[in-house]
Design a protein around this motif. Structure first.
Motif, PDB file in Angstrom:
ATOM      1  N   ASP A 324      33.018  25.995  57.082  1.00  0.00           N
ATOM      2  CA  ASP A 324      33.874  27.144  57.375  1.00  0.00           C
ATOM      3  C   ASP A 324      35.328  26.716  57.234  1.00  0.00           C
ATOM      4  N   THR A 325      36.005  27.207  56.195  1.00  0.00           N
ATOM      5  CA  THR A 325      37.366  26.768  55.896  1.00  0.00           C
ATOM      6  C   THR A 325      38.340  27.944  55.796  1.00  0.00           C
ATOM      7  N   PRO A 328      39.276  33.479  60.656  1.00  0.00           N
ATOM      8  CA  PRO A 328      38.211  34.348  61.159  1.00  0.00           C
ATOM      9  C   PRO A 328      38.378  35.766  60.621  1.00  0.00           C
ATOM     10  N   THR A 341      35.968  27.411  63.315  1.00  0.00           N
ATOM     11  CA  THR A 341      36.790  27.000  62.174  1.00  0.00           C
ATOM     12  C   THR A 341      36.660  25.504  61.899  1.00  0.00           C
ATOM     13  N   ARG A 399      43.322  33.840  67.399  1.00  0.00           N
ATOM     14  CA  ARG A 399      42.725  33.161  66.258  1.00  0.00           C
ATOM     15  C   ARG A 399      43.785  32.292  65.596  1.00  0.00           C
ATOM     16  N   VAL A 403      45.020  28.679  58.113  1.00  0.00           N
ATOM     17  CA  VAL A 403      43.910  27.806  57.732  1.00  0.00           C
ATOM     18  C   VAL A 403      44.051  27.546  56.238  1.00  0.00           C
ATOM     19  N   HIS A 420      43.668  23.596  60.295  1.00  0.00           N
ATOM     20  CA  HIS A 420      43.938  24.866  60.974  1.00  0.00           C
ATOM     21  C   HIS A 420      44.847  24.614  62.173  1.00  0.00           C
TER      22      HIS A 420
END
Length: 544
Positions: A324-325, A328, A341, A399, A403, A420
């Motif tokens: 997961d890169t 959100p 993340t 959030r 990222v 992130h």
């Protein structure tokens, strides 16, 4: 009900009045279906047997009783949605026999007695209602074709009322997969019930508007969830099937979305055929996923990267890594989003090695708080907090704002660099993660780097699949991981203390399985803190 998703918006109160029912929903009702759309999806006979015995098991909860517990006060919102959605009729169909057919009629008739002409925020929630319309139409030949005239008349009258209700309320507050599922109900109602074609016209216009927004250029769905990817693709296949059965042109937006989404669904699969566990997803059933991919009838190999929804897929040899890169999902589309993340999962052939903890079918309250937390993912946490704020009733309260990911594919292997700023409130700490998978697939090297203030406790977690066995090597700072096939992988780390501790895995169903996690613990130093780790197949020819 107190559940957030069932609270009506402004003006919703008047829908319960007799005046609204007579003026807005009354009208002529068809006597039969104009067409019956195809239903290629398998049912579960075991689940059907439970329903036959008045055991209602949905979303991780089960209730029994001679009278259907439509408004069970202790039921979760997902349970209520499934109960009133009637998608479970296909499970009764899979059970077979007249008893299952009679039970389906009893349950439909009882629902009509309770809610057929009386608005209720649960029973008439637009997405739940649309699921029910789709189910009653799709399972018509199973439970209704040979029913008595009285029940048939009541069902068709109710279907007409429900479709008119959708015309008046959709889209309302609906977004994401829930809206697309509701549009499917409108397509079914408008095409299969004479006199209600306005619903189809409205649905077509909304599909043309929504699909370019919801299905991004990389084929990913805006909710950034493998489970939503599967669900939406299934909805679109059903919509296409209904148009084809009615010998009408399939909206271009629908076909284009199917063509883009299919390779991305393959992107999210591990070697065992199940899905990766990101943002509320469980593994799912490989047979169902195969069926969806087959029905999609769309070619295209899985991509390496899905930059619009923010995931990387690294494959080499028999190894598959999904990471997961990305940011959100946006507010309003984040009901099932997790604070995962820069987490990753790793499988070797058909065996999962590194996993995230998964999700509970109920996805609310303590289960959501625990499983959506950063600590339930194979990534780094700081001061035992989450990289995104997790709301117990769904959604994220905060959030990361930034990222970033960079990928390099070369002859030696694949390198992914990402970072992130989800811990910006913790001394402006930035989490950098680097993964390098050698071209053989038998050597994974990782770095987790923290830049920012000192004296913050951190933990880098690697949740292991329950089938993996762990042994400590006494003569060196390493762990030996054994897969069910007997394959051995050695885990090493530096820059932090290694420990193993208990974890849980909820990749299927509602019952957690006990498992183990590797945890690298330490405290941030002034400037930068670096932790190195690696996983290497034992018995391979790779140099250390």
């Amino acid at each position: 009900m107190a559940h957030k998703r069932f609270k009506p918006g402004s003006g919703g109160w008047y829908r319960a009045t007799g005046l609204y029912q007579m003026m807005a929903l009354s009208g002529p009702a068809p006597r039969q279906l104009s067409l019956v759309p195809p239903d290629p999806w398998p049912g579960d006979a075991h689940h059907g047997q439970d329903l036959l015995n008045n055991r209602f098991r949905f979303a991780g909860q089960g209730f029994s009783g001679e009278m259907p517990p439509w408004l069970e006060p202790t039921a979760s919102a997902p349970w209520l949605a499934e109960m009133h959605g009637f998608d479970w009729l296909r499970h009764l169909r899979a059970t077979g026999g007249d008893a299952a057919r009679r039970q389906a009629r009893v349950l439909v008739s009882h629902w009509l007695d309770m809610f057929g002409k009386r608005w209720h925020p649960v029973a008439w929630a637009p997405d739940v209602l649309a699921t029910r319309v789709t189910a009653w139409i799709g399972q018509h030949d199973f439970f209704l074709a040979s029913a008595d005239d009285q029940l048939r008349a009541r069902v068709f009258d109710s279907l007409a009322r429900q479709v008119r209700f959708l015309e008046h309320t959709v889209p309302g507050r609906l977004k994401g997969a829930a809206l697309l599922g509701t549009l499917k109900g409108m397509v079914y109602g408008g095409m299969c019930l004479s006199g209600l074609s306005r619903a189809t016209d409205r649905a077509r216009a909304l599909l043309n508007r929504e699909l370019p927004k919801q299905v991004l250029p990389d084929g990913g769905h805006v909710e950034h969830s493998p489970a939503a990817q599967l669900l939406v693709l299934r909805h679109l296949i059903d919509i296409r099937g209904c148009y084809r059965a009615g010998r009408e042109d399939v909206p271009e937006a629908v076909q284009h979305a199917i063509d883009r989404m299919t390779p991305t669904l393959r992107f999210f699969r591990h070697g065992d055929g199940g899905l990766a566990l990101f943002n509320g997803a469980q593994e799912g059933e490989a047979v169902l996923i195969d069926t969806v991919l087959g029905q999609a009838d769309a070619r295209g190999r899985p991509l390496k990267s899905t930059p619009h929804i923010g995931f990387e897929r690294i494959t080499a040899g028999r190894t598959c890594i999904l990471m997961d890169t990305g940011l959100p999902p946006a507010p309003g589309l984040d009901e099932h989003a997790h604070a995962g993340t820069l987490s990753f999962e790793m499988s070797i052939g058909r065996e999962r090695l590194i996993v995230n903890c998964g999700a509970h079918p109920g996805d609310q309250g303590p289960w959501r708080a625990a499983l959506a937390a950063t600590a339930a993912h194979s990534t780094l946490t700081i001061d035992d907090t989450n990289s995104s704020g997790v709301n117990d009733d769904g959604g994220l309260s905060r959030r990361p704002s930034n990222v970033h990911v960079d990928r390099q594919d070369g002859d030696a292997g694949t390198l992914v660099d990402a970072y992130h700023d989800g811990y910006g409130d913790r001394g402006s700490l930035i989490h950098f993660r680097r993964l390098f998978l050698a071209e053989s697939g038998e050597d994974l090297r990782g770095q987790d780097r923290l830049a920012g203030s000192a004296s913050h406790e951190f933990a880098v977690r690697f949740h292991l699949h329950p089938s993996v066995r762990v042994a400590t090597l006494e003569d060196e700072a390493a762990l030996l991981l054994r897969l069910p096939s007997g394959a051995l992988w050695k885990f090493r780390a530096s820059g932090a203390e290694i420990e193993t501790t208990d974890s849980i895995y909820l990749g299927q169903g509602a019952d957690p399985r006990a498992t183990t996690q590797i945890v690298l613990r330490g405290t941030t130093q002034p400037g930068e803190t670096l932790v190195k780790w690696g996983l290497r197949r034992e018995g391979s020819d790779i140099d250390s």
